[in-house]
Design a protein around this motif. Structure first.
Motif, PDB file in Angstrom:
ATOM      1  N   LEU A   2       0.825  -1.194   0.000  1.00  0.00           N
ATOM      2  CA  LEU A   2       0.000   0.000   0.000  1.00  0.00           C
ATOM      3  C   LEU A   2       0.866   1.253   0.000  1.00  0.00           C
ATOM      4  CD1 LEU A   2      -2.667  -1.110   2.615  1.00  0.00           C
ATOM      5  CD2 LEU A   2      -2.903  -1.032   0.139  1.00  0.00           C
ATOM      6  N   GLY A   3       0.468   2.219  -0.788  1.00  0.00           N
ATOM      7  CA  GLY A   3       1.145   3.506  -0.804  1.00  0.00           C
ATOM      8  C   GLY A   3       2.452   3.528  -1.581  1.00  0.00           C
ATOM      9  N   VAL A   4       2.822   2.455  -2.236  1.00  0.00           N
ATOM     10  CA  VAL A   4       4.068   2.413  -2.998  1.00  0.00           C
ATOM     11  C   VAL A   4       3.727   2.373  -4.484  1.00  0.00           C
ATOM     12  CG1 VAL A   4       6.159   1.105  -3.501  1.00  0.00           C
ATOM     13  CG2 VAL A   4       5.291   1.200  -1.165  1.00  0.00           C
ATOM     14  N   LYS A   5       4.275   3.323  -5.227  1.00  0.00           N
ATOM     15  CA  LYS A   5       4.056   3.364  -6.668  1.00  0.00           C
ATOM     16  C   LYS A   5       5.279   2.780  -7.363  1.00  0.00           C
ATOM     17  CE  LYS A   5       2.936   6.388 -10.488  1.00  0.00           C
ATOM     18  NZ  LYS A   5       2.678   7.738 -10.940  1.00  0.00           N
ATOM     19  N   VAL A   6       5.053   1.762  -8.182  1.00  0.00           N
ATOM     20  CA  VAL A   6       6.129   1.120  -8.906  1.00  0.00           C
ATOM     21  C   VAL A   6       6.183   1.704 -10.314  1.00  0.00           C
ATOM     22  CG1 VAL A   6       7.006  -1.059  -9.801  1.00  0.00           C
ATOM     23  CG2 VAL A   6       5.852  -0.995  -7.588  1.00  0.00           C
ATOM     24  N   VAL A   7       7.364   2.138 -10.727  1.00  0.00           N
ATOM     25  CA  VAL A   7       7.550   2.683 -12.064  1.00  0.00           C
ATOM     26  C   VAL A   7       8.411   1.702 -12.849  1.00  0.00           C
ATOM     27  CG1 VAL A   7       8.490   4.586 -13.414  1.00  0.00           C
ATOM     28  CG2 VAL A   7       7.400   5.031 -11.205  1.00  0.00           C
ATOM     29  N   ASP A   8       7.863   1.198 -13.942  1.00  0.00           N
ATOM     30  CA  ASP A   8       8.608   0.279 -14.786  1.00  0.00           C
ATOM     31  C   ASP A   8       9.307   1.081 -15.875  1.00  0.00           C
ATOM     32  OD1 ASP A   8       9.636  -1.827 -16.164  1.00  0.00           O
ATOM     33  OD2 ASP A   8       7.714  -2.597 -16.875  1.00  0.00           O
ATOM     34  N   ALA A   9      10.603   1.265 -15.704  1.00  0.00           N
ATOM     35  CA  ALA A   9      11.371   2.063 -16.653  1.00  0.00           C
ATOM     36  C   ALA A   9      11.996   1.215 -17.752  1.00  0.00           C
ATOM     37  CB  ALA A   9      12.457   2.832 -15.907  1.00  0.00           C
ATOM     38  N   GLY A  10      11.755  -0.070 -17.747  1.00  0.00           N
ATOM     39  CA  GLY A  10      12.366  -0.934 -18.753  1.00  0.00           C
ATOM     40  C   GLY A  10      13.802  -1.279 -18.397  1.00  0.00           C
ATOM     41  N   ILE A  11      14.483  -1.911 -19.342  1.00  0.00           N
ATOM     42  CA  ILE A  11      15.845  -2.352 -19.053  1.00  0.00           C
ATOM     43  C   ILE A  11      16.891  -1.276 -19.296  1.00  0.00           C
ATOM     44  CG2 ILE A  11      15.339  -4.798 -19.362  1.00  0.00           C
ATOM     45  CD1 ILE A  11      16.482  -4.640 -22.165  1.00  0.00           C
ATOM     46  N   GLY A  12      16.521  -0.183 -19.961  1.00  0.00           N
ATOM     47  CA  GLY A  12      17.422   0.956 -20.114  1.00  0.00           C
ATOM     48  C   GLY A  12      18.469   0.794 -21.202  1.00  0.00           C
ATOM     49  N   PRO A  13      19.517   1.619 -21.143  1.00  0.00           N
ATOM     50  CA  PRO A  13      20.547   1.603 -22.172  1.00  0.00           C
ATOM     51  C   PRO A  13      21.456   0.376 -22.071  1.00  0.00           C
ATOM     52  CG  PRO A  13      21.078   3.226 -20.495  1.00  0.00           C
ATOM     53  CD  PRO A  13      19.723   2.682 -20.157  1.00  0.00           C
ATOM     54  N   LEU A  14      21.817  -0.157 -23.242  1.00  0.00           N
ATOM     55  CA  LEU A  14      22.661  -1.348 -23.313  1.00  0.00           C
ATOM     56  C   LEU A  14      23.758  -1.151 -24.343  1.00  0.00           C
ATOM     57  CD1 LEU A  14      19.706  -3.864 -23.547  1.00  0.00           C
ATOM     58  CD2 LEU A  14      21.129  -3.504 -21.535  1.00  0.00           C
ATOM     59  N   ALA A  15      24.815  -1.911 -24.208  1.00  0.00           N
ATOM     60  CA  ALA A  15      25.878  -1.931 -25.214  1.00  0.00           C
ATOM     61  C   ALA A  15      25.655  -3.124 -26.136  1.00  0.00           C
ATOM     62  CB  ALA A  15      27.238  -2.025 -24.546  1.00  0.00           C
ATOM     63  N   PHE A  16      25.914  -2.930 -27.416  1.00  0.00           N
ATOM     64  CA  PHE A  16      25.832  -3.997 -28.408  1.00  0.00           C
ATOM     65  C   PHE A  16      27.242  -4.449 -28.747  1.00  0.00           C
ATOM     66  CE2 PHE A  16      26.520  -4.762 -32.977  1.00  0.00           C
ATOM     67  CZ  PHE A  16      25.828  -5.945 -33.124  1.00  0.00           C
ATOM     68  N   TYR A  17      27.464  -5.758 -28.733  1.00  0.00           N
ATOM     69  CA  TYR A  17      28.730  -6.328 -29.191  1.00  0.00           C
ATOM     70  C   TYR A  17      28.426  -7.342 -30.283  1.00  0.00           C
ATOM     71  CZ  TYR A  17      32.882  -9.166 -29.606  1.00  0.00           C
ATOM     72  OH  TYR A  17      33.952  -9.847 -30.119  1.00  0.00           O
ATOM     73  N   GLY A  18      28.972  -7.124 -31.457  1.00  0.00           N
ATOM     74  CA  GLY A  18      28.791  -8.038 -32.568  1.00  0.00           C
ATOM     75  C   GLY A  18      30.145  -8.480 -33.101  1.00  0.00           C
ATOM     76  N   ARG A  19      30.108  -9.517 -33.915  1.00  0.00           N
ATOM     77  CA  ARG A  19      31.362 -10.065 -34.421  1.00  0.00           C
ATOM     78  C   ARG A  19      31.105 -10.832 -35.710  1.00  0.00           C
ATOM     79  NH1 ARG A  19      34.539 -14.484 -34.492  1.00  0.00           N
ATOM     80  NH2 ARG A  19      36.715 -14.148 -33.995  1.00  0.00           N
ATOM     81  N   CYS A  20      32.049 -10.752 -36.633  1.00  0.00           N
ATOM     82  CA  CYS A  20      32.050 -11.672 -37.764  1.00  0.00           C
ATOM     83  C   CYS A  20      33.431 -12.305 -37.826  1.00  0.00           C
ATOM     84  CB  CYS A  20      31.635 -11.011 -39.071  1.00  0.00           C
ATOM     85  SG  CYS A  20      32.795  -9.927 -39.849  1.00  0.00           S
ATOM     86  N   SER A  21      33.472 -13.544 -38.271  1.00  0.00           N
ATOM     87  CA  SER A  21      34.708 -14.315 -38.155  1.00  0.00           C
ATOM     88  C   SER A  21      35.833 -13.768 -39.038  1.00  0.00           C
ATOM     89  CB  SER A  21      34.453 -15.789 -38.444  1.00  0.00           C
ATOM     90  OG  SER A  21      33.913 -15.951 -39.735  1.00  0.00           O
ATOM     91  N   THR A  22      35.592 -13.617 -40.295  1.00  0.00           N
ATOM     92  CA  THR A  22      36.625 -13.088 -41.193  1.00  0.00           C
ATOM     93  C   THR A  22      35.970 -12.297 -42.315  1.00  0.00           C
ATOM     94  OG1 THR A  22      36.614 -14.983 -42.680  1.00  0.00           O
ATOM     95  CG2 THR A  22      38.126 -15.092 -40.811  1.00  0.00           C
ATOM     96  N   GLU A  23      36.717 -11.380 -42.880  1.00  0.00           N
ATOM     97  CA  GLU A  23      36.213 -10.621 -44.018  1.00  0.00           C
ATOM     98  C   GLU A  23      36.131 -11.494 -45.269  1.00  0.00           C
ATOM     99  OE1 GLU A  23      37.415  -6.274 -44.246  1.00  0.00           O
ATOM    100  OE2 GLU A  23      39.009  -7.134 -42.977  1.00  0.00           O
ATOM    101  N   ASP A  24      36.890 -12.600 -45.287  1.00  0.00           N
ATOM    102  CA  ASP A  24      36.870 -13.495 -46.444  1.00  0.00           C
ATOM    103  C   ASP A  24      35.541 -14.234 -46.572  1.00  0.00           C
ATOM    104  OD1 ASP A  24      39.488 -12.748 -46.835  1.00  0.00           O
ATOM    105  OD2 ASP A  24      40.326 -14.562 -45.941  1.00  0.00           O
TER     106      ASP A  24
END
Length: 64
Positions: A2-24
């Motif tokens: 009672l009396g507590v307001k929950v705010v769902d702000a989501g997961i927020g900012p994230l870093a993306f890390y991607g990779r490809c094996s070779t340019e060939d």
């Protein structure tokens, strides 16, 4: 609770890390775009944003 307001702000900012094996074997630009698009597809509905990007072009696992 009672009396507590929950705010769902989501997961927020994230870093993306991607990779490809070779340019060939893969085009790094195409691979980066595909991986980043998939990352955004999964995190944005949860309130996430891609705040930083990291992408490597490295060694293939198939090369000894």
């Amino acid at each position: 609770m009672l009396g507590v307001k929950v705010v769902d702000a989501g997961i927020g900012p994230l870093a993306f890390y991607g990779r490809c094996s070779t340019e060939d074997n893969q085009d790094p630009e195409t691979s980066h775009g595909w991986q980043l698009g998939n990352a955004r597809k999964f995190v944005e509905p949860l309130g996430g944003t891609v705040a930083a990007e990291f992408f490597d072009v490295g060694q293939s696992r198939s090369v000894p």
